[in-house]
Design an enzyme around this catalytic site. Sequence first.
Site, PDB file in Angstrom:
ATOM      1  N   LEU A 158       0.793  -1.147  -0.050  1.00  0.00           N
ATOM      2  CA  LEU A 158      -0.014   0.040   0.083  1.00  0.00           C
ATOM      3  C   LEU A 158       0.904   1.392  -0.079  1.00  0.00           C
ATOM      4  O   LEU A 158       1.762   1.586   0.746  1.00  0.00           O
ATOM      5  CB  LEU A 158      -0.853   0.002   0.983  1.00  0.00           C
ATOM      6  CG  LEU A 158      -1.706   1.035   1.208  1.00  0.00           C
ATOM      7  CD1 LEU A 158      -2.904   1.010   0.188  1.00  0.00           C
ATOM      8  CD2 LEU A 158      -2.488   1.058   2.865  1.00  0.00           C
ATOM      9  N   ASP A 159       0.697   2.123  -0.727  1.00  0.00           N
ATOM     10  CA  ASP A 159       1.116   3.475  -0.897  1.00  0.00           C
ATOM     11  C   ASP A 159       2.871   3.470  -0.973  1.00  0.00           C
ATOM     12  O   ASP A 159       3.401   4.240  -0.499  1.00  0.00           O
ATOM     13  CB  ASP A 159       0.854   4.409   0.217  1.00  0.00           C
ATOM     14  CG  ASP A 159      -0.645   4.664   0.371  1.00  0.00           C
ATOM     15  OD1 ASP A 159      -1.388   4.611  -0.653  1.00  0.00           O
ATOM     16  OD2 ASP A 159      -1.123   4.617   1.377  1.00  0.00           O
TER      17      ASP A 159
END
Lengths: 284, 284, 284, 284
Positions: free
Chosen positions: A227-228
């Site tokens: 994520l991210d």
Amino acid sequence: MPDSAILLIHCPDRKGIVAAISSFLYDRGANILHADQHQDNDLGLFFMRVEWDLADFALDDAGFRGSFQPLADGFQMEWRLAYSAARPATAIFVSQHQHCLLDLLYRHAIGELRCRIPLIVGNRASARELAGFYGIPFHFVPVDAASKAQAEQAQLALLEQHGIELIVLARYMQVLSPLFVARYRQRIINVHHSFLPAFSGARPYHAAYHRGVKLIGATSHYVTELLDDGPIIEQDVVRVSHRDQVVDLVQKGRDLERMVLSRAVRWHLEHRILHYSGKTVVFD
Amino acid sequence: MPDSAILLIHCPDRKGIVAAISSFLYDRGANILHADQHQDNDLGLFFMRVEWDLADFALDDAGFRGSFQPLADGFQMEWRLAYSAARPATAIFVSQHQHCLLDLLYRHAIGELRCRIPLIVGNRASARELAGFYGIPFHFVPVDAASKAQAEQAQLALLEQHGIELIVLARYMQVLSPLFVARYRQRIINVHHSFLPAFSGARPYHAAYHRGVKLIGATSHYVTELLDDGPIIEQDVVRVSHRDQVVDLVQKGRDLERMVLSRAVRWHLEHRILHYSGKTVVFD
Amino acid sequence: MPDSAILLIHCPDRKGIVAAISSFLYDRGANILHADQHQDNDLGLFFMRVEWDLADFALDDAGFRGSFQPLADGFQMEWRLAYSAARPATAIFVSQHQHCLLDLLYRHAIGELRCRIPLIVGNRASARELAGFYGIPFHFVPVDAASKAQAEQAQLALLEQHGIELIVLARYMQVLSPLFVARYRQRIINVHHSFLPAFSGARPYHAAYHRGVKLIGATSHYVTELLDDGPIIEQDVVRVSHRDQVVDLVQKGRDLERMVLSRAVRWHLEHRILHYSGKTVVFD
Amino acid sequence: MPDSAILLIHCPDRKGIVAAISSFLYDRGANILHADQHQDNDLGLFFMRVEWDLADFALDDAGFRGSFQPLADGFQMEWRLAYSAARPATAIFVSQHQHCLLDLLYRHAIGELRCRIPLIVGNRASARELAGFYGIPFHFVPVDAASKAQAEQAQLALLEQHGIELIVLARYMQVLSPLFVARYRQRIINVHHSFLPAFSGARPYHAAYHRGVKLIGATSHYVTELLDDGPIIEQDVVRVSHRDQVVDLVQKGRDLERMVLSRAVRWHLEHRILHYSGKTVVFD
């Protein structure tokens, strides 16, 4: 603008690469319009983007691939060839937040983005009218924890059916499964509403507000399984002060998000981006 | 610029605060030069900075303190009074990196910073000449793991001896002990060479390089017991690209660091900063 | 950083230039470190900067000049060859405003500027101490309307005596005569304290204040016979508001001026700038 | 957000203004939400914006006007009272360039702009569909040299009929007559696609390109009888390089223009702007 071809190259750095490529192109009648290159001296890597006018160029696509491969092999190149006239099929995923979607659709309408947009996928139905105004089919695919796997199957079927080559998450607000990401590796662009790596994860404007930062940011990046964490394409910031409440950060952030996302999408579609080691080279 | 007094206030928000303060000042002949206020509606707090010309003002310092305290008590105010003519004794701590020190000394020399600088403390000796050029005593206090407690005792003795009211860590590159920090709570300003909270801790430019960010930043903040966690005063960023190696980030960062640190020091000395809940209100 | 050579080229655009140059360099053992090029399609011009490691390069300076000239002639090139190891003699002209001078001297001292600085010329004596601190001879050459021609003769004699190749006007605040400018065409860099072409001429901060602009700027440019009209190298701006008086603009402007001037000087010394049609190409 | 009143004041500076106003408001039960003030010391002028919650406020509009006028007279104030709940009728004028229009309509739709938009006036018909999508009546009023006076009559009739209080020229590309301007003095906001005062008049991007500036700008301002000369509300810039052709400046400029115009319109509608001496005070 003339019809042009764009060659993107990535290989171990050594002498003679530019000479070999430019001679190859010159011998086949290419009029070079732009060329840019980069060396990562730590890793010993060479990157190049070269764009030429196709007007007097001797080779068609198959011809180029046949003639260039031996040269590429000699330098252990990874390479891609693209054409400025091509309009890759691009899907936009959206939630109830429509500012990035609107921005992309307007830019597309006035010719800033070199793509077709055969479909918009929403996990809310609210963008249907906007999609309709721009004449683009809208698909409502609701997603919740229980239905996520099924929803992704439906999405993947749509993507396949339309031959999608790029997926833009325009504030889609859903984490894609690793399986989904793996199918479109380096072809999914997301915008995160913080200056990554600060404030990754949920509610970054709230986190920024509570930390008392003096600038807020937005980041566009390729999506990876983490994520991210994917390669960053573009970032920008805007000044905030103690006068700005969370609602003000959200408002200021909308302008950042759409700028940062649309630049990333444009650069991707203009074949300006190479990635390696979790980073990007953006040839502007 | 006229001789002025600056009153900084922090209290629970309720009706009538501004009326009470402005009437109090008006009744004593104050000509208000600047006033700024802020409410944190979530926390129900009120903040104010008011500056007035002392020319026709009826009260001296003791007189003000005596007359104002009852009003302050009525509103449960925390308050500070300062004078534009005062020049608080400020110490600068430095290592071998001298760009922030030079910037502060030059600004001080041309009158941008309202303070005296009675001493510079270096954990390296290399800034001695620069200190000498600006006529400021330089104290070389070497610090290593073994000698740290002893070194801090020496530093604290110097600070006490000179009545230091503000300590500026101008790329000092040493973590101060909690004991030291507690002695100068909210009176130590540091510059960290990243856009906090991203890349806290050591070697932020290397971390930024490896993450592939497109902007690098610098942050000035008050020092607390937690590393790189104190209230942020100012931040700024500059664009970088794949062309920038770590050495280029360091070079670009130097310009950020000195700007961000000197703004924080100036604002502190102009009594523009209030802090609460780990954040700052900066009245510009 | 390796010892390198930098070739700057400017010629009519046509096919084969890059192939010819890169093959020429490759055949002589050059390991290209950076290359950048630009086309002005309106004017049909081609610009290139190429930098290569001299380690394995077969030609010395004379050898290069002899071998390259025929190729250059074939393409009607204007070209310059420079070496990263060279340190061109640079003179700084200054008045009583010393912020740009200090900035240049500090950057020079820590190795940011690839030059020697054999002399500083002041029309006021006030920078003598600063020059002395950095070990650079200072020459006080007073200038007034009556003595201007004579002063310029004295300055030109100094410049010639020291083999000066670049003159930096670090807030020198005197207009040079056309004769002087002609002697150092495209080798005099000035900083003007406005965002040119706005507010050219005297007292730009006053003019900006009265016009009520929301940003102020600074511009570094090559000096030509026309005041504030030469090719622009770099510009930057900073936000101002109604709270900023002229004195605040001056203070904010100082930071702009030194940034904008030092970037221009660095780029010039790194041979990154080409100029044509009253504009610059800056290869970053 | 609570229902609030906003008072804007402009008067000769003297002691006691803030005390008088804050006491007046406090005595009538006002809970002040924001207050900001400014002094122009050169001209001896005082400016204030104060906003308060109407919840416990004792006076209705007529009551306020009656009670406050004597106080205002005593200080020779010019003042305006406005309400956050009001939605002034705003007209948008547009040509074939729709990026600013779209931006305003979207912001309006999501609640960023506190106004009604009862009509859009185009000198081209092309924005009709967009207006329709947002449910706003579109009036096509063609303008050429011969028909200009007649066209302005038609426009003025429309404006009057709808009780328009603010006119936004969203890249309208027509100069309004002095008569028209006089009718809506300080109630017409324009965006000019340059960093004024540089490149006023026609084709600023072409002029910027030929001058070789390194930043391009946009400016929003109140319209006066003199072209591009009214009080500046907001400006912003973006970096350009030799790689940017006029078409690129136009593209980059579109993003500037819409940001700069929408901020100005929002601030006007939030009653944050005071103007005097050809300049603005913007209370943010």
